[in-house]
Design an enzyme around this catalytic site. Structure first.
Site, short mmCIF file in Angstrom:
data_model
loop_
_atom_site.label_atom_id
_atom_site.label_comp_id
_atom_site.label_asym_id
_atom_site.label_seq_id
_atom_site.Cartn_x
_atom_site.Cartn_y
_atom_site.Cartn_z
N SER A 148 53.29 28.80 30.14
CA SER A 148 53.62 28.98 31.55
C SER A 148 53.56 27.64 32.26
O SER A 148 52.79 26.76 31.87
CB SER A 148 52.58 29.93 32.16
N LYS A 201 45.97 29.44 30.80
CA LYS A 201 47.21 28.90 30.24
C LYS A 201 47.07 27.40 29.90
O LYS A 201 47.67 26.92 28.95
CB LYS A 201 48.39 29.15 31.20
N ASP A 218 45.62 45.44 19.95
CA ASP A 218 44.96 44.95 21.17
C ASP A 218 44.36 43.59 20.83
O ASP A 218 43.47 43.51 19.98
CB ASP A 218 43.87 45.95 21.60
N TYR A 259 43.95 32.16 35.99
CA TYR A 259 45.16 32.30 35.17
C TYR A 259 45.58 30.93 34.64
O TYR A 259 45.86 30.77 33.45
CB TYR A 259 46.28 32.94 36.00
N1 LIG Z 1 56.51 37.00 34.39
C1 LIG Z 1 56.27 35.74 34.68
O1 LIG Z 1 56.61 35.27 35.79
C2 LIG Z 1 55.62 34.84 33.66
C3 LIG Z 1 55.67 33.46 33.87
C4 LIG Z 1 55.08 32.62 32.95
C5 LIG Z 1 54.47 33.12 31.83
N2 LIG Z 1 54.43 34.46 31.65
C6 LIG Z 1 53.73 34.96 30.45
O2 LIG Z 1 54.61 35.80 29.72
C7 LIG Z 1 53.84 36.68 28.89
C8 LIG Z 1 54.42 38.06 28.97
O3 LIG Z 1 54.32 38.51 30.31
P1 LIG Z 1 55.49 39.30 31.04
O4 LIG Z 1 55.93 38.48 32.17
O5 LIG Z 1 56.47 39.80 30.06
O6 LIG Z 1 54.66 40.49 31.71
P2 LIG Z 1 54.33 41.98 31.18
O7 LIG Z 1 55.57 42.78 31.18
O8 LIG Z 1 53.18 42.42 32.00
O9 LIG Z 1 53.89 41.75 29.67
C9 LIG Z 1 52.58 41.45 29.30
C10 LIG Z 1 52.30 42.19 28.01
O10 LIG Z 1 50.99 41.82 27.54
C11 LIG Z 1 50.36 43.03 27.18
N3 LIG Z 1 48.90 42.96 27.12
C12 LIG Z 1 48.01 42.85 28.12
N4 LIG Z 1 46.75 42.91 27.62
C13 LIG Z 1 46.87 43.06 26.27
C14 LIG Z 1 45.96 43.19 25.21
N5 LIG Z 1 44.64 43.20 25.42
N6 LIG Z 1 46.43 43.32 23.93
C15 LIG Z 1 47.76 43.32 23.70
N7 LIG Z 1 48.69 43.24 24.68
C16 LIG Z 1 48.25 43.11 25.95
C17 LIG Z 1 50.83 44.03 28.22
O11 LIG Z 1 50.52 45.34 27.78
P3 LIG Z 1 50.17 46.55 28.81
O12 LIG Z 1 51.50 47.11 29.23
O13 LIG Z 1 49.37 47.48 27.97
O14 LIG Z 1 49.41 45.95 29.93
C18 LIG Z 1 52.30 43.69 28.22
O15 LIG Z 1 52.95 44.30 27.13
C19 LIG Z 1 52.40 36.55 29.38
O16 LIG Z 1 51.67 35.76 28.46
C20 LIG Z 1 52.52 35.82 30.71
O17 LIG Z 1 51.39 35.06 30.99
C21 LIG Z 1 54.99 35.33 32.53
#
Ligand SMILES: NC(=O)c1ccc[n+]([C@@H]2O[C@H](COP(=O)([O-])OP(=O)(O)OC[C@H]3O[C@@H](n4cnc5c(N)ncnc54)[C@H](OP(=O)(O)O)[C@@H]3O)[C@@H](O)[C@H]2O)c1
Length: 315
Positions: free
Chosen positions: A143, A160, A66, A156
């Site tokens: 991002s 970022k 975490d 957010y």
């Molecule tokens: N999807 C988009 O459109 C997008 C666009 C730009 C950037 N991003 C970035 O991409 C990254 C990954 O996001 P994603 O899109 O793959 O969404 P996601 O599937 O929600 O993945 C986010 C991950 O971060 C984990 N997390 C949250 N709080 C945490 C903590 N305290 N300690 C460790 N892990 C934690 C979540 O775990 P839980 O399952 O336990 O919550 C999940 O495994 C993020 O940094 C996000 O800002 C996403």
């Protein structure tokens, strides 16, 4: 030959999960992947994907981590049997969406803790050893929301943007230590469960805001739904950009998973006062301002079903 040891945060779903499986199943069999997640009860989807991709058993290990908790970071680090991490991927992140005044204090604190302080904790834990060894690289999931302000993503984006400053500052320092790079993988919208996990749901406590803001929020959600429909990438596609960065002999500070938002980014650079970007983005997102009558006054009109649309993801 020794395998490249990779540790990734946030692997329960989305980009982290896909990256872990992609590396662990790489035909070169040259990666040992520590896929970490804050709650090991959520590891099922990763195992399923690993099985489906035929990951060799010893190429993938799951660890609890975490990013809000330094002890959890240290415990995970101690479980890395190779005694070193060659590639650290700071990917864990949380979203927060809604009018600023509608966001709960806890949610604001949590997003800053996970996205900013969490990344700092990871770097504090893993960078010193890379500097001592004179090798290693760090990838951070960035991002477009870290490069340009997006309405209703204020906190957010703040988180970022903070990562941009953090990584750029380190990138200036690190070359003499042999640590190849800190690279940001700048993602646009990606199809992941990110929005379903947005703290407090999309919008936050909308009864705390006025009618005009709620109408503009509604317009934003429509706009974002369209952007997402047109431009969202599959995580598999995004993950290939991580691979480009981690294979580069001289990695750059930034890699973009899509070129779609570069003209807006260029506009920010061309006019550092910010006026051109602010005007263009406002026109883009709010082509039609709510009329005086629509906007009215007070705080009525809560509960528009559109406000809960999970596709209206921030980038
Ligand atoms: N999807 C988009 O459109 C997008 C666009 C730009 C950037 N991003 C970035 O991409 C990254 C990954 O996001 P994603 O899109 O793959 O969404 P996601 O599937 O929600 O993945 C986010 C991950 O971060 C984990 N997390 C949250 N709080 C945490 C903590 N305290 N300690 C460790 N892990 C934690 C979540 O775990 P839980 O399952 O336990 O919550 C999940 O495994 C993020 O940094 C996000 O800002 C996403």
């Amino acid at each position: 030959m020794a395998r490249t040891v990779v540790l990734i945060t946030g692997c329960s779903s989305g980009i982290g999960l896909h990256l872990a499986v992609r590396l662990a199943s790489d035909p070169s069999q040259s990666f040992k992947v520590y896929a970490t997640m804050r709650d090991l009860k959520t590891q099922g989807q990763l195992w399923e994907a690993a099985r489906a991709q035929g990951c060799p058993q010893d190429s993938l290990e799951m660890l609890q981590l975490d990013v809000r908790d330094s002890k959890s970071v240290a415990d995970a680090q101690a479980c890395v049997t190779e005694g070193r991490v060659d590639i650290l991927v700071c990917n864990a992140g949380q979203g927060l969406l809604g009018p600023l005044e509608a966001l709960g204090e806890d949610a604001v604190g949590s997003v800053l803790d996970v996205n900013v302080a969490g990344t700092v904790r990871m770097l504090q834990a893993f960078l010193p050893e890379m500097k001592r060894r004179g090798s290693g690289r760090v990838l951070v999931t960035g991002s477009m929301g870290g490069l340009m302000g997006l309405p209703f993503n204020d906190v957010y984006c703040a988180s970022k943007f903070a990562l941009e400053g953090l990584c750029e500052s380190l990138a200036v320092l690190l070359p003499p230590f042999g640590v190849h790079s800190v690279s940001l993988i700048e993602c646009g919208p990606v199809h992941t469960p990110f929005m379903q996990k947005v703290l407090g749901g999309p919008g936050g406590m909308l009864d705390r805001t006025d009618t005009r803001t709620r109408l503009l929020f509604h317009q934003y959600l429509q706009h974002n739904k369209e952007i997402f429909r047109e431009a969202a990438q599959r995580p598999e596609e995004v993950v290939e950009v991580f691979l480009t960065a981690l294979r580069a002999a001289k990695p750059a500070l930034r890699y973009f998973t899509t070129e779609r938002f570069l003209p807006l980014q260029q506009m920010r650079l061309d006019n550092p006062s910010g006026s051109s970007y602010v005007a263009a983005m406002h026109r883009n997102v709010f082509p039609k301002e709510p009329s005086e009558t629509e906007a009215g006054t007070g705080t009525s009109g809560v509960g528009d079903p559109e406000l809960g649309d999970p596709l209206a993801a921030p980038q």
